[in-house]
Design a protein around this motif. Structure first.
Motif, mmCIF file in Angstrom:
data_model
loop_
_atom_site.group_PDB
_atom_site.id
_atom_site.type_symbol
_atom_site.label_atom_id
_atom_site.label_comp_id
_atom_site.label_asym_id
_atom_site.label_seq_id
_atom_site.Cartn_x
_atom_site.Cartn_y
_atom_site.Cartn_z
ATOM 1 N N TYR A 97 0.818 -1.217 0.000
ATOM 2 C CA TYR A 97 0.000 0.000 0.000
ATOM 3 C C TYR A 97 0.854 1.270 0.000
ATOM 4 C CZ TYR A 97 0.765 0.788 5.051
ATOM 5 O OH TYR A 97 1.322 1.043 6.279
ATOM 6 N N VAL A 134 -10.256 1.261 3.015
ATOM 7 C CA VAL A 134 -9.356 0.372 3.756
ATOM 8 C C VAL A 134 -10.150 -0.872 4.151
ATOM 9 C CG1 VAL A 134 -7.946 0.099 5.824
ATOM 10 C CG2 VAL A 134 -7.942 2.277 4.590
ATOM 11 N N HIS A 168 -6.236 -1.360 10.230
ATOM 12 C CA HIS A 168 -7.145 -0.242 9.956
ATOM 13 C C HIS A 168 -6.515 1.095 10.332
ATOM 14 C CE1 HIS A 168 -11.088 -2.804 9.987
ATOM 15 N NE2 HIS A 168 -10.267 -3.112 9.002
ATOM 16 N N THR A 196 -5.009 3.675 7.464
ATOM 17 C CA THR A 196 -5.854 4.873 7.377
ATOM 18 C C THR A 196 -5.023 6.127 7.606
ATOM 19 O OG1 THR A 196 -7.907 3.761 8.023
ATOM 20 C CG2 THR A 196 -7.763 6.120 8.468
ATOM 21 N N CYS A 201 -13.008 3.619 6.037
ATOM 22 C CA CYS A 201 -12.379 2.495 6.732
ATOM 23 C C CYS A 201 -13.429 1.497 7.194
ATOM 24 C CB CYS A 201 -11.579 3.008 7.930
ATOM 25 S SG CYS A 201 -10.733 1.703 8.864
#
Length: 341
Positions: A57, A71, A78, A82, A94
């Motif tokens: 990512y 997400v 998370h 995020t 999220c």
């Protein structure tokens, strides 16, 4: 506003059946990148949506010009992902639970504020038609004062839904943090806060892991909750409802009893104290079995908040308050006592 450039990080079941489908169906969204640690999954979704595929990512955030990100990762990621996406200048949707601690949730909210970006948590139960109607009936005073409630969310477990089946991260505490309470219970905590229109102040709970083998997270939980005005009731979350899913909520009020998602035909039944009943057909609640056919309205609400520069009804702050209910329930069960918020 020009079409938003979207990236989806995590290409498991929730991304495949919800996020990606709903972005693709939205006229103002264009999925330009997808990411998954499993290259095969990323490539499959990239080909399907004509997007670029990544397995990291951070590389995606560096190489792509992205407006907004979903997400869709294991719970322990998370918060970190995020925060990285917000710092990269992206709005973030999220998945729930938003974080694994109060501190992590607070940091997510703070970074979003500092960067001037939207942070929304994917609590789709607020957008279910029967839930919206019930909230309006309570707010209008038509059913009188609410006395009590019973809300349940249970099914056979994530092995029937997760991309990794029985080997899923859902069953691993270091990745999931919490089990059925994080998967299902937090949804109901958010829904009850929404429908009742007030916060919880006390919880007593029993949280067990007694149904799943090779798992170190909870799979059965029952909580007793009390609101600031004295409304009391129960919240149950389970991965042991093996016959069929139960996603029902009952509201016991002064002038009526409201049955939400408790009947296969009528999504809301209002049984009045005078003997009259009203039956509402408002469409089916979304389930893991509908193949993404029912719109959760999460994506459209997220995009609308970005377009109009308004705060989502399920902002980071709202997500944090619902997470807090679950964290306090865990504390109650661990310490065998009633916990005050």
């Amino acid at each position: 506003m020009t079409t938003l450039k979207i990236a989806v990080i995590g290409c498991g079941s929730i991304a495949k059946h919800r996020h990606l489908v709903e972005y693709a169906n939205h006229p103002e969204a264009n999925v330009v990148a997808v990411c998954d640690i499993v290259d095969e999954r990323a490539q499959e979704m990239a080909e399907l949506y004509d997007a670029n595929a990544y397995t990291n990512y951070e590389t995606l955030l560096q190489e792509e010009e992205i407006d907004a990100i979903s997400v869709c990762l294991p719970n322990y990621l998370h918060g970190p992902v995020t925060i990285a996406a917000l710092k990269a200048g992206c709005h973030v949707l999220c998945e729930k639970p938003m974080a694994t601690s109060q501190e992590e949730a607070d940091e997510m909210i703070q970074v979003a504020k500092e960067k001037g970006k939207k942070l929304m948590i994917a609590h789709n139960q607020r957008f279910v038609a029967s839930h919206e109607k019930a909230k309006k009936l309570i707010e209008s005073g038509e059913v009188g004062r609410v006395y009590s409630f019973r809300s349940t969310f249970g099914h056979g477990g994530p092995e029937t839904w997760s991309a990794d089946g029985k080997e899923s991260w859902f069953f691993k505490k270091d990745e999931a943090f919490i089990g059925a309470m994080g998967d299902l219970g937090v949804h109901k905590a958010d829904l009850l806060r929404y429908i009742l229109g007030e916060e919880f102040v006390e919880v007593a709970s029993f949280i067990e892991g007694n149904a799943k083998e090779n798992s170190d997270v909870d799979d059965n939980a029952v909580c007793i909750l009390r609101t600031e005005s004295g409304v009391i009731g129960t919240l149950a979350a389970s991965w042991a409802y093996t016959a069929k899913e139960d996603n029902s909520t009952i509201i016991y009020a002064e002038k009526a009893l409201l049955r939400l998602e408790d009947d296969p035909t009528y999504s809301l039944i209002v049984e009045y104290a005078n003997g009259e009943s009203v039956y509402y057909q408002l469409g089916q609640i979304q389930s893991n079995e509908d193949g993404g056919q029912n719109n959760t309205h999460v994506i459209e609400n997220f995009i609308e908040s970005i377009k109009n520069n308004t705060e989502s009804v399920i902002s980071g702050t709202e997500g944090m308050k619902s997470l807090k209910v679950i964290l306090k329930a865990l504390e109650s069960s661990a310490e065998n006592k009633i916990v005050r918020f």
